[in-house]
Design an enzyme around this catalytic site. Sequence first.
Site, PDB file in Angstrom:
ATOM      1  N   LYS A  70      62.418  43.303 -51.712  1.00  0.00           N
ATOM      2  CA  LYS A  70      61.995  43.350 -50.311  1.00  0.00           C
ATOM      3  C   LYS A  70      60.607  43.949 -50.238  1.00  0.00           C
ATOM      4  O   LYS A  70      60.230  44.763 -51.092  1.00  0.00           O
ATOM      5  CB  LYS A  70      62.955  44.220 -49.493  1.00  0.00           C
ATOM      6  CG  LYS A  70      62.909  43.955 -48.013  1.00  0.00           C
ATOM      7  CD  LYS A  70      63.700  42.723 -47.632  1.00  0.00           C
ATOM      8  CE  LYS A  70      63.595  42.401 -46.175  1.00  0.00           C
ATOM      9  NZ  LYS A  70      64.579  41.381 -45.783  1.00  0.00           N
TER      10      LYS A  70
HETATM   11  P1  NAD Z   1      61.795  39.246 -35.254  1.00  0.00           P
HETATM   12  O1  NAD Z   1      60.639  40.152 -35.380  1.00  0.00           O
HETATM   13  O2  NAD Z   1      61.571  37.786 -35.115  1.00  0.00           O
HETATM   14  O3  NAD Z   1      62.715  39.664 -34.009  1.00  0.00           O
HETATM   15  C1  NAD Z   1      63.162  40.958 -33.754  1.00  0.00           C
HETATM   16  C2  NAD Z   1      63.427  41.038 -32.253  1.00  0.00           C
HETATM   17  O4  NAD Z   1      64.049  42.288 -31.948  1.00  0.00           O
HETATM   18  C3  NAD Z   1      62.144  40.951 -31.417  1.00  0.00           C
HETATM   19  O5  NAD Z   1      62.351  40.067 -30.344  1.00  0.00           O
HETATM   20  C4  NAD Z   1      61.938  42.386 -30.939  1.00  0.00           C
HETATM   21  O6  NAD Z   1      61.255  42.478 -29.717  1.00  0.00           O
HETATM   22  C5  NAD Z   1      63.375  42.870 -30.839  1.00  0.00           C
HETATM   23  N1  NAD Z   1      63.493  44.323 -30.910  1.00  0.00           N
HETATM   24  C6  NAD Z   1      62.720  45.205 -31.581  1.00  0.00           C
HETATM   25  N2  NAD Z   1      63.150  46.453 -31.382  1.00  0.00           N
HETATM   26  C7  NAD Z   1      64.199  46.367 -30.564  1.00  0.00           C
HETATM   27  C8  NAD Z   1      65.079  47.314 -29.984  1.00  0.00           C
HETATM   28  N3  NAD Z   1      64.929  48.615 -30.191  1.00  0.00           N
HETATM   29  N4  NAD Z   1      66.077  46.874 -29.186  1.00  0.00           N
HETATM   30  C9  NAD Z   1      66.236  45.556 -28.953  1.00  0.00           C
HETATM   31  N5  NAD Z   1      65.435  44.612 -29.478  1.00  0.00           N
HETATM   32  C10 NAD Z   1      64.440  45.006 -30.261  1.00  0.00           C
HETATM   33  O7  NAD Z   1      62.731  39.591 -36.505  1.00  0.00           O
HETATM   34  P2  NAD Z   1      63.839  38.681 -37.168  1.00  0.00           P
HETATM   35  O8  NAD Z   1      63.212  37.949 -38.285  1.00  0.00           O
HETATM   36  O9  NAD Z   1      64.604  37.967 -36.120  1.00  0.00           O
HETATM   37  O10 NAD Z   1      64.757  39.811 -37.840  1.00  0.00           O
HETATM   38  C11 NAD Z   1      65.729  40.530 -37.101  1.00  0.00           C
HETATM   39  C12 NAD Z   1      66.722  41.155 -38.074  1.00  0.00           C
HETATM   40  O11 NAD Z   1      67.299  40.125 -38.883  1.00  0.00           O
HETATM   41  C13 NAD Z   1      66.133  42.151 -39.073  1.00  0.00           C
HETATM   42  O12 NAD Z   1      67.093  43.133 -39.350  1.00  0.00           O
HETATM   43  C14 NAD Z   1      65.889  41.311 -40.303  1.00  0.00           C
HETATM   44  O13 NAD Z   1      65.866  42.074 -41.485  1.00  0.00           O
HETATM   45  C15 NAD Z   1      67.101  40.407 -40.248  1.00  0.00           C
HETATM   46  N6  NAD Z   1      66.966  39.151 -41.009  1.00  0.00           N
HETATM   47  C16 NAD Z   1      65.977  38.261 -40.744  1.00  0.00           C
HETATM   48  C17 NAD Z   1      65.910  37.073 -41.473  1.00  0.00           C
HETATM   49  C18 NAD Z   1      64.896  35.998 -41.172  1.00  0.00           C
HETATM   50  O14 NAD Z   1      65.017  34.909 -41.749  1.00  0.00           O
HETATM   51  N7  NAD Z   1      63.937  36.207 -40.311  1.00  0.00           N
HETATM   52  C19 NAD Z   1      66.837  36.828 -42.485  1.00  0.00           C
HETATM   53  C20 NAD Z   1      67.841  37.765 -42.724  1.00  0.00           C
HETATM   54  C21 NAD Z   1      67.896  38.918 -41.968  1.00  0.00           C
END
Ligand code: NAD
Length: 476
Positions: free
Chosen positions: A107
């Site tokens: 990561k």
């Molecule tokens: P992203 O940045 O696209 O979205 C995150 C969202 O959460 C944003 O809309 C943001 O405004 C919101 N947010 C931030 N702080 C917040 C809070 N305190 N309360 C409520 N909402 C809040 O990120 P993502 O890629 O969607 O990732 C989200 C989660 O999923 C993370 O834990 C990441 O590790 C996990 N993840 C992502 C992927 C991927 O393919 N992108 C894959 C596996 C896991």
Amino acid sequence: MSVHGEPSFRESVDLMFNRAVRHLDLSPGLEEKIRVCNSTYTVRFGVRLRGAIHTFTGYRSVHSEHMEPVKGGIRYALSVSQDEVEALAALMTYKCAIVEAPFGGSKGGLCIDPRQWDAHELEQITRRFAYELIKRDLINPSQNVPAPDMGTGEREMAWIADQYARMNTTDINARACVTGKPPHAGGIQGRVEATGRGVQYALREFFRHAEDKAKAGLSGGLEGKTAIVQGLGNVGYHAAKFLSEEDGVRIVAVIEHDGGVVSESGLDIEDLRQWITQNRGVRGYPRATFVENGASLLEAPCDILIPAAMEGVIHRGNAANVKAPLIVEAANGPVTFGGDEILRRKGVVIIPDMYANAGGVTVSYFEWVKNLSHIRFGRMQRRQEEARHELLVQELERLSADKGLGWTLSPGFKERYLRGAGELELVRSGLDDTMRGAYNAMREVWHGRNDVEDLRVAAYIVAISRVAQTYQSKGL
Ligand code: NAD
């Protein structure tokens, strides 16, 4: 220790690992080898922006190299730390093992608020960070392959791929150095939606098993169930969109960084997403009730709670108040070790992160294979498949006419049957198959062993056993 006197994210992952590994008969040496993080590289670099030099801190952590390349996203957030990156790298090892993606876990992260910089500045910062990682083989098609995570997406991945190609002009596999690229730059159809799509497939599989639903006190199908989603970013948006538009799930609340919105009749996710994009938050959204303290909605009644924003949001301080009988961990580590204990005692069923959000790495695996094979999936067989289907339909029509049977095909059948699978259909099929297979591997352990009370321990058992097998077959 973090807030609520709980262990840090990395300690939380280790504690969950320890809870599971007790059920396995591994030598203490091998157990330790699997648990520890192999290495974490910290880099500080300066970029001249807005007339001054700004110094940024980044990390790339490699948890396990039992298989190479190692795989894991790159996160852009101010909260990025060595502890967080190491926890996420460990989860990547287990995640890849659960979905049988042939990678070790890694990561990366950069301490930055991406919203404070414009696109050109972010490109300069990303290219410089990538340069530092590439020259140490911490980005490399055969050793370490990043992907998007919080705060990064297709755009950043395209910059990284281009930076690698510039520094490795004779590497024919250069495009495989990173996944999550836009389709026109070596990406694959369906990668952007993959994690959210995987959450949907995970829930569909859960709802196929009456015994599993009964554990959460649920019955019936997804149709008509209510859900609350935290974080309408990449993962949360796609999960909410597909579940509401295709499976009839009613999204009754969405929690964002600036508050929450509630609508008992169900939110229009596409409409809400547009509002968020234009207004940088949910505040002021006219077609729902605004709630200042968004996090309080984690405790609102619903059938399915989908934390899809960040880690540590359900903890000792609020777990007892959670009313949802089923939680799908779309984010990584949304439930702390302490929170998990409380929820288990309450009988809440948790579909754990290492499985629930593995759709992203699954499709990243497909993208990596596509890049190495230098050909898009379906290109060789699609038209041949269509020609064979055409033959069958023509034969049926001939038989019907010759024998005067008067058969007519259902409306739309011919078009749907004749259409050969393109890349997107194949990616979705591969993802669906993977999510079903991985769920069943977990539930076999969950139901098959009296000493296993929850899906998280079952997931760890499956993952750790597979990693252990790889080490053992190497003679370690
Ligand atoms: P992203 O940045 O696209 O979205 C995150 C969202 O959460 C944003 O809309 C943001 O405004 C919101 N947010 C931030 N702080 C917040 C809070 N305190 N309360 C409520 N909402 C809040 O990120 P993502 O890629 O969607 O990732 C989200 C989660 O999923 C993370 O834990 C990441 O590790 C996990 N993840 C992502 C992927 C991927 O393919 N992108 C894959 C596996 C896991």
